[in-house]
Design a protein around this motif. Structure first.
Motif, PDB file in Angstrom:
ATOM      1  N   ARG A 100       0.731  -1.167   0.002  1.00 38.09           N
ATOM      2  CA  ARG A 100       0.186  -0.035  -0.191  1.00 38.09           C
ATOM      3  C   ARG A 100       0.796   1.273  -0.082  1.00 38.09           C
ATOM      4  N   ALA A 101       1.810   1.295   0.815  1.00 37.78           N
ATOM      5  CA  ALA A 101       2.738   2.445   0.811  1.00 37.78           C
ATOM      6  C   ALA A 101       3.447   2.718  -0.280  1.00 37.78           C
ATOM      7  N   PHE A 102       3.994   1.750  -1.098  1.00 40.08           N
ATOM      8  CA  PHE A 102       4.948   1.785  -2.252  1.00 40.08           C
ATOM      9  C   PHE A 102       3.843   2.212  -3.416  1.00 40.08           C
ATOM     10  N   VAL A 103       2.690   1.613  -3.652  1.00 42.86           N
ATOM     11  CA  VAL A 103       1.674   2.121  -4.421  1.00 42.86           C
ATOM     12  C   VAL A 103       1.300   3.552  -4.305  1.00 42.86           C
ATOM     13  N   ALA A 104       1.070   4.044  -3.093  1.00 42.57           N
ATOM     14  CA  ALA A 104       0.748   5.279  -2.811  1.00 42.57           C
ATOM     15  C   ALA A 104       1.864   6.304  -3.208  1.00 42.57           C
ATOM     16  N   ALA A 105       3.028   5.839  -2.889  1.00 41.83           N
ATOM     17  CA  ALA A 105       4.290   6.803  -3.140  1.00 41.83           C
ATOM     18  C   ALA A 105       4.542   6.942  -4.660  1.00 41.83           C
ATOM     19  N   ARG A 106       4.758   5.857  -5.214  1.00 42.45           N
ATOM     20  CA  ARG A 106       4.952   5.795  -6.718  1.00 42.45           C
ATOM     21  C   ARG A 106       3.924   6.567  -7.373  1.00 42.45           C
TER      22      ARG A 106
END
Length: 543
Positions: free
Chosen positions: A208-214
């Motif tokens: 979730r964090a990487f999807v949101a950040a990218r």
């Protein structure tokens, strides 16, 4: 009898009197020269204006060549004014994209360095001999963030499987394990949960964090590119004539110091920038989606909160396996068979010799300096304030540009240029957008032919808005693979999926046909939900 000589003398005096009373063009020549034009051919006094094509054909201070030069100047003035008005918006997206991108990349580097330093200190050679597992983990995380075609869920599953195989061998170093046996061990991972709940929790948190950040950084990039591109206006012939009348026909009328009436300016620019105004609804949806993901970055999808303790959580998972090694090993031996004993002469060590130290995390003061010199919360708070100000930007352009003092006068002023003389401007200001220009008294706009370039930017925003909405729910949208790109665009064309689309706006343009095909029948109203969601990533609230 007065005779012919008297009549001729009278005509000469009348002619001399006309010359003596004709208005001087001195102020016009001065203003014209200030624009950088040569004064050769510029009239000293008013002349008949039958030659003019845009401005009034009465007495004038302009030759045809002057009018043409001033017409070109009006187009350059509009472009300059548009770029000046949009400069803050464009610089906001440019600078924040750079800052967020640097922050996330440095955050990954810091997290990897922290894990490496602490695992070396805690596990020594046991870690260094198996460090490629962790190096691959961070390499794949970076590749995903920078736009690589990485399936996060599969990649993380693979990491835990490889870690289980290595740690299980270390905990049972008195045995020899072949590839088939190691594969069998991995099959029991879900059933045995050797690392406890750590893999499940970290998978949800990291994904979730990487999807949101990218996706958020991609959104900043798309906002930057759209703002830069739409700030280059395509000036139609009708708009060019209207701009000339607005800005420089006062010169030809001998009134170079007279600024246009405010509402007159608004009507002209609403006509010239009608397509830009039509970008606004999709732009506002895009900004709203950016703000939603920003909220996630501050809360449950905070990549900083996930990455900083990653080393601690992985080590705790290893310790969980160590504490339960006897039970795990017994069940694996039962399911996969008894492994072969290690050959004689090989160093055989017990569990206590393998993991002889508990993991000690850094204290806050020992942590590496926060990436980009600030925390994620501060970065998000800053960009949210800027994004909120960016809403309704494109429809407000005519108003923002015309309210500048050097451009026009206040709406109530009567000491202004009203398109043909000095006086009050009476027509009402038309509404925003292409269809409203049917009633524009100043610019002839063909509302049946929308600007295709602006429509491309609208579609790019729709694609990005859809990705943002999906990221808000913890999901990622899967775009076409490289083979489809090659089939559509030819061999030898660089694939943006592996060329860091997070930093390349062209990526969003080539996927538009795919996006349109895969969202047939989808509604794009303000309250529409996510149109495409192929990911099966869990979105449950995992602490």
């Amino acid at each position: 009898m007065l005779g012919i000589p008297f009549v001729l003398c009278t005509l000469v005096l009348v002619a001399l009197g006309a010359d003596a009373t004709s208005r001087s063009c001195g102020d016009v020549r001065h203003a014209y020269a200030a624009k950088g034009f040569a004064l050769a051919g510029a009239p000293q006094h008013e002349i008949a204006g039958e030659h003019l094509r845009v401005c009034s054909q009465g007495y004038t201070c302009c030759t045809l060549e002057m009018e043409e030069r001033l017409s070109d100047q009006s187009k350059m003035d509009l472009q300059s004014l548009l770029e000046e008005t949009s400069s803050t918006l464009r610089s906001t997206f440019t600078s924040r994209h750079k800052k967020f991108d640097e922050f996330f990349l440095e955050l990954l580097d810091n997290s990897e360095k922290s894990l490496n330093d602490m695992f070396v200190r805690t596990y020594g050679k046991l870690y260094t001999h198996n460090s490629e597992i962790f190096e691959d983990l961070f390499s794949e995380l970076k590749r995903y963030y920078t736009g690589g075609n990485v399936n996060l869920e599969e990649m993380l599953n693979d990491f835990w499987s490889r870690l289980l195989e290595r740690v299980f061998q270390l905990l049972n170093s008195q045995y020899t394990f072949g590839d088939d046996y190691l594969e069998c061990i991995s099959k029991y991972a879900d059933q045995l949960k050797p690392f406890g709940d750590a893999p499940h929790k970290l998978k949800a948190q990291v994904t979730r964090a990487f999807v949101a950040a990218r996706t958020f950084v991609q959104g900043l990039m798309v906002g930057r590119e759209v703002a830069n591109r739409v700030s280059k206006v395509n000036i139609s012939p009708a708009c060019s004539k209207a701009l000339t009348r607005l800005m420089y026909c006062p010169y030809c009328a001998g009134l170079p110091e007279l600024r246009p009436c405010g509402n007159y300016c608004r009507n002209v620019l609403k006509g010239c920038l009608a397509n830009q105004a039509d970008l606004d609804p999709e732009w506002n949806l895009f900004i709203d989606a950016m703000l939603l993901v920003a909220d996630r970055l501050e809360g449950p999808f905070n990549i900083e909160a996930v990455m900083e303790p990653l080393d601690v959580k992985i080590s705790e998972a290893i310790m969980t396996l160590q504490d339960n090694s006897m039970q795990v090993s017994a069940k694996v031996f039962q399911g996969c068979g008894q492994p072969k004993p290690a050959v004689m002469g090989r160093s055989v060590r017990g569990v206590s010799d393998v993991f002889n130290a508990r993991f000690r995390p850094y204290s806050p003061e020992e942590r590496p300096t926060t990436a980009a010199g600030t925390s994620l919360d501060r970065l998000v708070i800053d960009i949210k304030e800027k994004l909120k100000k960016a809403k309704r930007f494109w429809s407000a352009l005519p108003e923002d540009m015309c309210t500048q003092e050097r451009v026009s006068t206040p709406p109530e002023s009567e000491q202004c240029w009203n398109s043909h003389t000095k006086g009050r401007y009476f027509p009402e200001v038309v509404k925003d957008g292409l269809t409203s220009q049917l009633s524009n008294p100043e610019v002839e706009v063909d509302i049946t032919r929308p600007d295709t370039f602006i429509r491309q930017q609208i579609m790019a925003l729709r694609v990005m808005t859809n990705k943002l909405r999906s990221a808000y729910n913890g999901n990622d949208i899967l775009f076409p693979d490289s083979s489809e790109y090659v089939s559509n665009y030819g061999v030898g064309v660089e694939n943006p999926l592996t060329r860091v689309p997070a930093h390349d706006s062209g990526y969003f343009l080539w996927i538009l046909p795919w996006f349109a095909q895969n969202t047939v029948g989808s509604s794009w109203s303000k309250d529409s939900s996510v149109v495409v969601s192929h990911s099966s990533v869990s979105t449950e609230n995992v602490s």
